[in-house]
Design a protein around this motif. Sequence first.
Motif, PDB file in Angstrom:
ATOM      1  N   THR A 157       0.832  -1.200   0.000  1.00  0.00           N
ATOM      2  CA  THR A 157       0.000   0.000   0.000  1.00  0.00           C
ATOM      3  C   THR A 157       0.861   1.243   0.000  1.00  0.00           C
ATOM      4  O   THR A 157       0.602   2.201  -0.716  1.00  0.00           O
ATOM      5  N   THR A 158       1.927   1.235   0.820  1.00  0.00           N
ATOM      6  CA  THR A 158       2.830   2.383   0.888  1.00  0.00           C
ATOM      7  C   THR A 158       3.449   2.658  -0.469  1.00  0.00           C
ATOM      8  O   THR A 158       3.571   3.802  -0.899  1.00  0.00           O
ATOM      9  N   LYS A 159       3.825   1.560  -1.177  1.00  0.00           N
ATOM     10  CA  LYS A 159       4.446   1.724  -2.484  1.00  0.00           C
ATOM     11  C   LYS A 159       3.464   2.328  -3.487  1.00  0.00           C
ATOM     12  O   LYS A 159       3.803   3.217  -4.263  1.00  0.00           O
ATOM     13  N   THR A 160       2.216   1.838  -3.451  1.00  0.00           N
ATOM     14  CA  THR A 160       1.255   2.298  -4.451  1.00  0.00           C
ATOM     15  C   THR A 160       0.688   3.666  -4.115  1.00  0.00           C
ATOM     16  O   THR A 160       0.225   4.374  -5.004  1.00  0.00           O
ATOM     17  N   GLU A 161       0.708   4.060  -2.841  1.00  0.00           N
ATOM     18  CA  GLU A 161       0.101   5.319  -2.443  1.00  0.00           C
ATOM     19  C   GLU A 161       1.116   6.440  -2.242  1.00  0.00           C
ATOM     20  O   GLU A 161       0.793   7.468  -1.667  1.00  0.00           O
ATOM     21  N   GLU A 162       2.331   6.246  -2.691  1.00  0.00           N
ATOM     22  CA  GLU A 162       3.325   7.313  -2.596  1.00  0.00           C
ATOM     23  C   GLU A 162       2.825   8.511  -3.393  1.00  0.00           C
ATOM     24  O   GLU A 162       2.635   8.448  -4.596  1.00  0.00           O
ATOM     25  N   LYS A 163       2.584   9.622  -2.696  1.00  0.00           N
ATOM     26  CA  LYS A 163       1.934  10.769  -3.326  1.00  0.00           C
ATOM     27  C   LYS A 163       2.972  11.723  -3.886  1.00  0.00           C
ATOM     28  O   LYS A 163       3.954  12.032  -3.239  1.00  0.00           O
TER      29      LYS A 163
END
Length: 406
Positions: free
Chosen positions: A39-45
């Motif tokens: 999730t952290t990888k995909t949600e890096e803003k």
Amino acid sequence: MKRNRIIAMLLGTALLVCGCQQTPKATDEEKKIEAEKNTTKTEEKEYQGKLDLISPAAYNNTNGLKLKKGDYISIIGKANGTQYWDEVKKGVTQAAEDLNASLGYTGKDKIKVTYNAPDKADNVDDQVNLLDEELDRYPVAVGISIVDLQACQVQFDLATDSEIPVVTFDSGSDYQGVAADVSTDNVAAGTEAAQRLAEEMGDSGEAVLFIQDSKSQAALQREKAVTDELTANHPNISVVNVYHMDELSNMQKTVSDEINAGTYRPKDSELPDGQLTGEDIVAADSITEDQVVDYILAKHPNITGCFAANGDSVKLAADGLERNKMEKKVKVIGFDANDDEIQDLKDGTVDGLIVQNPFGMGYATVVAAARASLDMGNEAVVNTGYTWVTKENLKTDKVQKILYTK
């Protein structure tokens, strides 16, 4: 023989089953950790660097803001259509998207967050009218960047009576009932700007200041911080002129009076020498702002430093210095980072910029307004941060993450 084949098959099946059972299964906790990593990888803003500047950190996210379906928050800025205010609006819009995503609201259930501003930048009357209109819509909270420090007092009283909390941002108010102020630390930023200017000037010489207005809290704080720092710690630097861009009419009369009296003439003027009479007389309302800047620079030909308090004033100063061929000897320190300023930085016309965080300002204002509407309590001041930018550090990752140029 047949019996032996059957036994062999059974033994093979047993070994296969045992082999499968020996493969370790991921525990629920391990699955949760792996899911969080993904999730952290995909949600890096892409805007995370701007949110990271906000302090306290509670204002860089929308977690725990349990607004009701259909709640309405109104945000009012100073202007539309400029890079700085467009970036504020982007922050407002992103906070609204994050709020609805975190609450699972879609369609008609979505929380509504709007950004409005005067059609003409820094128009006090238009902003007051906008605030009146928005209060009539009974939002759960209002965020506003105040054009005039003394304006909106009556509207704030009405908001208080209607139990509509008010959050200020970018440029605040002395009104006692404001729920929070979301802004740059203008005192710290102005102080650093003065220190950087003094360093560029070799800690001596004459300086002029170009300030966007004489009414907003942000402008007044920056001007005072710069003059206080120079007076207290750099006695060999003197501020010989301060020009406020909302006082053009006063300067028009000053310039035209001196032209007509013959005590000042613009470069390359074809006007006759001495006092002017008849058709030669120059009317005050014909004097442009560029001519006012030329007048200031002509009156102070020995300046070696200039401070400009926002994007508009940086452009005014930089263009004036280039027009009068003074850009090589005058060091310029300014605020903000629109396209013109970044180009002037690259060209060497501007020596350094205090770059604010308008995206973070818009985002944190929505968060503060939501908190106020929910009676969650707010910090009196939310600091959205700033970054010192020069030609040398312009291309670093740290700086690139906070820029808002096109």
